[in-house]
Design a protein around this motif. Structure first.
Motif, PDB file in Angstrom:
ATOM      1  N   GLY A 135       0.804  -1.224   0.000  1.00  0.00           N
ATOM      2  CA  GLY A 135       0.000   0.000   0.000  1.00  0.00           C
ATOM      3  C   GLY A 135       0.834   1.271   0.000  1.00  0.00           C
ATOM      4  N   LYS A 136       2.162   1.157  -0.014  1.00  0.00           N
ATOM      5  CA  LYS A 136       3.024   2.348  -0.036  1.00  0.00           C
ATOM      6  C   LYS A 136       3.393   2.662  -1.490  1.00  0.00           C
ATOM      7  CE  LYS A 136       3.639   2.355   4.558  1.00  0.00           C
ATOM      8  NZ  LYS A 136       2.935   1.109   4.926  1.00  0.00           N
ATOM      9  N   SER A 137       3.625   3.937  -1.751  1.00  0.00           N
ATOM     10  CA  SER A 137       4.076   4.319  -3.093  1.00  0.00           C
ATOM     11  C   SER A 137       5.551   3.949  -3.237  1.00  0.00           C
ATOM     12  CB  SER A 137       3.913   5.827  -3.289  1.00  0.00           C
ATOM     13  OG  SER A 137       4.823   6.504  -2.448  1.00  0.00           O
ATOM     14  N   ASP A 138       6.031   3.928  -4.486  1.00  0.00           N
ATOM     15  CA  ASP A 138       7.454   3.638  -4.716  1.00  0.00           C
ATOM     16  C   ASP A 138       8.331   4.650  -3.967  1.00  0.00           C
ATOM     17  OD1 ASP A 138       6.941   1.489  -6.255  1.00  0.00           O
ATOM     18  OD2 ASP A 138       7.428   2.433  -8.181  1.00  0.00           O
ATOM     19  N   ARG A 139       7.899   5.915  -3.952  1.00  0.00           N
ATOM     20  CA  ARG A 139       8.712   6.932  -3.288  1.00  0.00           C
ATOM     21  C   ARG A 139       8.782   6.673  -1.773  1.00  0.00           C
ATOM     22  NH1 ARG A 139       9.422  10.673  -0.080  1.00  0.00           N
ATOM     23  NH2 ARG A 139       7.303  10.424   0.672  1.00  0.00           N
ATOM     24  N   GLU A 140       7.661   6.249  -1.203  1.00  0.00           N
ATOM     25  CA  GLU A 140       7.667   5.954   0.234  1.00  0.00           C
ATOM     26  C   GLU A 140       8.568   4.755   0.539  1.00  0.00           C
ATOM     27  OE1 GLU A 140       3.352   7.551   1.833  1.00  0.00           O
ATOM     28  OE2 GLU A 140       3.376   5.658   0.749  1.00  0.00           O
ATOM     29  N   VAL A 141       8.489   3.728  -0.321  1.00  0.00           N
ATOM     30  CA  VAL A 141       9.342   2.557  -0.111  1.00  0.00           C
ATOM     31  C   VAL A 141      10.813   2.973  -0.212  1.00  0.00           C
ATOM     32  CG1 VAL A 141      10.037   0.318  -1.088  1.00  0.00           C
ATOM     33  CG2 VAL A 141       7.607   0.885  -0.880  1.00  0.00           C
ATOM     34  N   MET A 142      11.122   3.836  -1.173  1.00  0.00           N
ATOM     35  CA  MET A 142      12.511   4.307  -1.314  1.00  0.00           C
ATOM     36  C   MET A 142      12.948   5.087  -0.071  1.00  0.00           C
ATOM     37  SD  MET A 142      14.357   6.402  -4.382  1.00  0.00           S
ATOM     38  CE  MET A 142      13.532   7.961  -4.166  1.00  0.00           C
ATOM     39  N   ALA A 143      12.057   5.963   0.408  1.00  0.00           N
ATOM     40  CA  ALA A 143      12.407   6.768   1.588  1.00  0.00           C
ATOM     41  C   ALA A 143      12.699   5.858   2.781  1.00  0.00           C
ATOM     42  CB  ALA A 143      11.264   7.732   1.918  1.00  0.00           C
ATOM     43  N   PHE A 144      11.856   4.835   2.953  1.00  0.00           N
ATOM     44  CA  PHE A 144      12.098   3.894   4.051  1.00  0.00           C
ATOM     45  C   PHE A 144      13.438   3.174   3.853  1.00  0.00           C
ATOM     46  CE2 PHE A 144      12.377  -0.422   5.405  1.00  0.00           C
ATOM     47  CZ  PHE A 144      12.245  -0.285   6.771  1.00  0.00           C
ATOM     48  N   CYS A 145      13.643   2.618   2.646  1.00  0.00           N
ATOM     49  CA  CYS A 145      14.850   1.803   2.397  1.00  0.00           C
ATOM     50  C   CYS A 145      16.119   2.632   2.594  1.00  0.00           C
ATOM     51  CB  CYS A 145      14.833   1.221   0.979  1.00  0.00           C
ATOM     52  SG  CYS A 145      13.587  -0.058   0.764  1.00  0.00           S
ATOM     53  N   ASP A 161      28.995  -9.050   6.570  1.00  0.00           N
ATOM     54  CA  ASP A 161      27.587  -9.428   6.723  1.00  0.00           C
ATOM     55  C   ASP A 161      26.891  -9.025   5.430  1.00  0.00           C
ATOM     56  OD1 ASP A 161      24.926  -9.723   7.392  1.00  0.00           O
ATOM     57  OD2 ASP A 161      24.997  -8.515   9.219  1.00  0.00           O
ATOM     58  N   VAL A 162      26.262  -9.996   4.781  1.00  0.00           N
ATOM     59  CA  VAL A 162      25.684  -9.755   3.452  1.00  0.00           C
ATOM     60  C   VAL A 162      24.181 -10.068   3.477  1.00  0.00           C
ATOM     61  CG1 VAL A 162      25.873 -10.315   0.992  1.00  0.00           C
ATOM     62  CG2 VAL A 162      27.907 -10.398   2.437  1.00  0.00           C
ATOM     63  N   PRO A 163      23.322  -9.068   3.749  1.00  0.00           N
ATOM     64  CA  PRO A 163      21.879  -9.315   3.774  1.00  0.00           C
ATOM     65  C   PRO A 163      21.306  -9.626   2.386  1.00  0.00           C
ATOM     66  CG  PRO A 163      22.428  -7.271   4.932  1.00  0.00           C
ATOM     67  CD  PRO A 163      23.651  -7.689   4.167  1.00  0.00           C
ATOM     68  N   ALA A 164      20.060 -10.101   2.388  1.00  0.00           N
ATOM     69  CA  ALA A 164      19.370 -10.474   1.143  1.00  0.00           C
ATOM     70  C   ALA A 164      17.887 -10.158   1.306  1.00  0.00           C
ATOM     71  CB  ALA A 164      19.565 -11.969   0.908  1.00  0.00           C
ATOM     72  N   GLY A 165      17.077 -10.585   0.345  1.00  0.00           N
ATOM     73  CA  GLY A 165      15.630 -10.384   0.434  1.00  0.00           C
ATOM     74  C   GLY A 165      14.972 -11.391   1.368  1.00  0.00           C
ATOM     75  N   ASP A 166      13.731 -11.128   1.686  1.00  0.00           N
ATOM     76  CA  ASP A 166      12.879 -12.077   2.425  1.00  0.00           C
ATOM     77  C   ASP A 166      11.461 -11.534   2.239  1.00  0.00           C
ATOM     78  OD1 ASP A 166      12.724 -14.425   4.300  1.00  0.00           O
ATOM     79  OD2 ASP A 166      11.755 -12.979   5.595  1.00  0.00           O
ATOM     80  N   ILE A 167      10.510 -11.926   3.078  1.00  0.00           N
ATOM     81  CA  ILE A 167       9.150 -11.420   2.946  1.00  0.00           C
ATOM     82  C   ILE A 167       9.182  -9.888   2.893  1.00  0.00           C
ATOM     83  CG2 ILE A 167       6.936 -11.150   4.153  1.00  0.00           C
ATOM     84  CD1 ILE A 167       7.216 -13.968   5.173  1.00  0.00           C
ATOM     85  N   GLY A 168       8.559  -9.316   1.883  1.00  0.00           N
ATOM     86  CA  GLY A 168       8.456  -7.859   1.774  1.00  0.00           C
ATOM     87  C   GLY A 168       9.683  -7.182   1.184  1.00  0.00           C
ATOM     88  N   THR A 169      10.785  -7.896   1.057  1.00  0.00           N
ATOM     89  CA  THR A 169      12.003  -7.312   0.468  1.00  0.00           C
ATOM     90  C   THR A 169      12.298  -8.045  -0.835  1.00  0.00           C
ATOM     91  OG1 THR A 169      12.864  -6.884   2.678  1.00  0.00           O
ATOM     92  CG2 THR A 169      14.423  -6.702   0.861  1.00  0.00           C
ATOM     93  N   GLY A 170      11.918  -7.406  -1.936  1.00  0.00           N
ATOM     94  CA  GLY A 170      12.173  -7.981  -3.250  1.00  0.00           C
ATOM     95  C   GLY A 170      13.197  -7.141  -3.995  1.00  0.00           C
ATOM     96  N   ALA A 171      13.219  -7.276  -5.321  1.00  0.00           N
ATOM     97  CA  ALA A 171      14.237  -6.601  -6.139  1.00  0.00           C
ATOM     98  C   ALA A 171      14.168  -5.080  -5.966  1.00  0.00           C
ATOM     99  CB  ALA A 171      14.028  -6.986  -7.595  1.00  0.00           C
ATOM    100  N   ARG A 172      12.950  -4.532  -5.858  1.00  0.00           N
ATOM    101  CA  ARG A 172      12.816  -3.077  -5.718  1.00  0.00           C
ATOM    102  C   ARG A 172      13.504  -2.585  -4.438  1.00  0.00           C
ATOM    103  NH1 ARG A 172       6.854  -0.594  -4.528  1.00  0.00           N
ATOM    104  NH2 ARG A 172       7.013  -2.228  -2.968  1.00  0.00           N
ATOM    105  N   GLU A 173      13.220  -3.233  -3.328  1.00  0.00           N
ATOM    106  CA  GLU A 173      13.769  -2.795  -2.041  1.00  0.00           C
ATOM    107  C   GLU A 173      15.295  -2.986  -2.013  1.00  0.00           C
ATOM    108  OE1 GLU A 173      11.064  -4.745  -2.419  1.00  0.00           O
ATOM    109  OE2 GLU A 173       9.510  -3.363  -1.706  1.00  0.00           O
ATOM    110  N   ILE A 174      15.760  -4.127  -2.538  1.00  0.00           N
ATOM    111  CA  ILE A 174      17.213  -4.385  -2.565  1.00  0.00           C
ATOM    112  C   ILE A 174      17.903  -3.294  -3.391  1.00  0.00           C
ATOM    113  CG2 ILE A 174      19.005  -5.959  -3.467  1.00  0.00           C
ATOM    114  CD1 ILE A 174      17.841  -7.073  -0.920  1.00  0.00           C
TER     115      ILE A 174
END
Ligand code: NDP
Length: 444
Positions: A135-145, A161-174
């Protein structure tokens, strides 16, 4: 009192408000009993289990960001670096409102053994936030990330330490997080996996967890006088793991007939249309009602229910504790022969026991979904070499890794007189390597 009981009691007292973490520790230590008992005095003197159940360190931080109305929002960020005895910490970032320290610790603890099972040099960690990208816009997701990474970047690195995706973290968030890391640290390095192909991602990483789950299921059935082709499969979830599990199941000649999301589920007796599912979930980010609306053969039901469908194989691929005792009973009554976990700890302890007692082949997530992190480690190798391997090359390595994991957990269970108990086999095989490395490295 036995050493395992002593440590379980201590962990319960110290972490009383973290039920998922306690559940994970209890399950692992219970199945390690025969190994621990064989080395009881040595391990107690070295406080091996106390060290294994206490994270190396954990970070909790404020994540402020501005929404589209100009309002400042505040979330909580976490990173737990659990154990780096065999390699840099590695594990995903979960973005979901349910995230709390207990959930991150349970996932980080499980990750130690899963990463060890891959045979690759990666330690265990996990992180995330209670931020909900839905429900967040791309800009909001970017601001959070960006805000999240502004703090996280102090603690991670390609050899740390090398994090990766999981629930809610896909290619956009990475992508947003990688951009912010690069900007702040000024280095271009493989600090995250699950990256886009144009900036260091690996081919087949997107597919890896779901494909790996099916390679494991295929080998499991083959080694137990059966065959994946022609089997009816019930799948839960409609995210990254579920979608590619469904796709590979079809490629191997099986018929997946269900999927689900957090509001409802689909029964499609003709077999799930994976392209339509991708369109609804990956492109439109919509609810499964849209799938049903576009597919006359499909029924949509509100709430839970995938495990009520008659199937030969069940693949829970949504989230933790989503397959309960009543579901296990229904699966057994319907003649299900195998359950392989795509999600992390989706089956409750009672349900697992019921399935095992009723001779259902059961492979836990730390083995069955290890294809995701294994391919992340392959992405790290490609980043270090500054090379990209072909899809076929990565997929072939993934398949080898999954087949090896199956045989390692099967052998470990047999060595301790528990043939067919893949939960014990996975915990034992994962533990042995980490324990050896910890003992070799002294008290640290
Ligand atoms: P996604 O966010 O892509 O998909 C998760 C799916 O599960 C969505 O369909 C979501 O529904 C559903 N879901 C999430 N929470 C709940 C809930 N509380 N109740 C019911 N349904 C829910 O995540 P992934 O597919 O990446 O991950 C799924 C599981 O697999 C997790 O346990 C994860 O830790 C594990 N895993 C993932 C790996 C990976 O490579 N992605 C690797 C190893 C393990 P909705 O669409 O409504 O959000």
């Amino acid at each position: 009192m036995s050493y395992v009981d002593e440590v379980l009691e201590r962990v319960k007292t110290k972490n009383a408000s973290e039920p998922e973490f306690l559940q994970a520790v209890d399950e692992v230590l219970e199945s390690l009993r025969p190994v621990i008992e064989a080395n009881e005095e040595k391990y107690r003197k070295e406080a091996l289990l106390e060290r294994l159940t206490e994270p190396d360190r954990q970070f909790k931080f404020r994540v402020p960001w501005v929404d589209d109305n100009g309002q400042v929002q505040v979330n909580t960020g976490y990173r737990v670096q659990f154990n780096n005895a065999i390699g840099p910490y590695k594990g995903g970032l979960r973005l979901h409102p349910s995230v709390n320290i207990g959930i991150i610790k349970f996932l980080g603890f499980e990750q130690i053994f899963k990463n060890s099972l891959t045979g690759l040099p990666i330690g265990g960690g996990k992180g995330g936030s209670d931020f909900d990208p839905k429900g967040k816009s791309d800009r909001e997701v970017m601001a959070f990330c960006q805000s999240f990474m502004t703090e996280l970047c102090k603690y991670i690195g390609a050899d740390v330490d090398v994090p990766a995706g999981d629930i809610g973290t896909g290619a956009r968030e990475i992508g947003y997080m990688f951009g912010q890391y690069k900007k702040i640290r000024g280095t271009y390095e493989g600090v995250l996996t699950g990256k886009g192909l144009s900036y260091g991602g690996s081919l087949a990483r997107t597919e890896a967890t779901g494909y790996g789950l099916l390679y494991m299921t295929e080998e499991l059935l083959k080694c137990n006088n059966s065959n994946i082709a022609g089997k009816t499969i019930a799948v839960s979830g409609a995210g990254n793991v579920a979608i590619y599990a469904i796709q590979k199941a079809q490629q191997l000649g099986a018929k997946p007939v269900t999927c689900s999301d957090s509001t409802g589920w689909i029964y499609d007796p003709e077999g799930i249309d994976v392209e339509l599912l991708k369109e609804v979930k990956e492109v439109k980010r919509a609810r499964l009602t849209e799938y049903a609306a576009a597919r006359p053969s499909a029924e949509y039901h509100e709430g839970r229910g995938v495990w009520s469908v008659k199937c030969d194989v069940a693949l829970p691929c949504a989230t933790q504790n989503e397959l309960h005792l009543e579901d296990a009973k229904q699966l057994v009554a319907n003649g299900c022969i195998a359950v392989c976990e795509g999600a992390n700890m989706p089956t409750t302890e009672e349900a697992t026991k019921y399935l095992q007692d009723n001779k259902v082949l059961f492979v836990p997530g730390k083995a069955a979904n290890a294809g995701g992190v294994a391919t992340s480690a392959l992405e790290m190798s490609q980043n270090s070499e500054r090379l990209s391997w072909s899809f076929e090359e990565v997929d072939a390595k993934l398949k080898d890794i999954m087949v090896n994991i199956y045989h390692n957990i099967d052998d470990a269970a047999k060595r301790y007189g528990q043939e067919g108990n893949y939960v014990a086999g996975a915990n034992i095989a994962g533990f042995e390597k980490v324990a050896d490395a910890m003992l070799a490295q002294g008290v640290c």
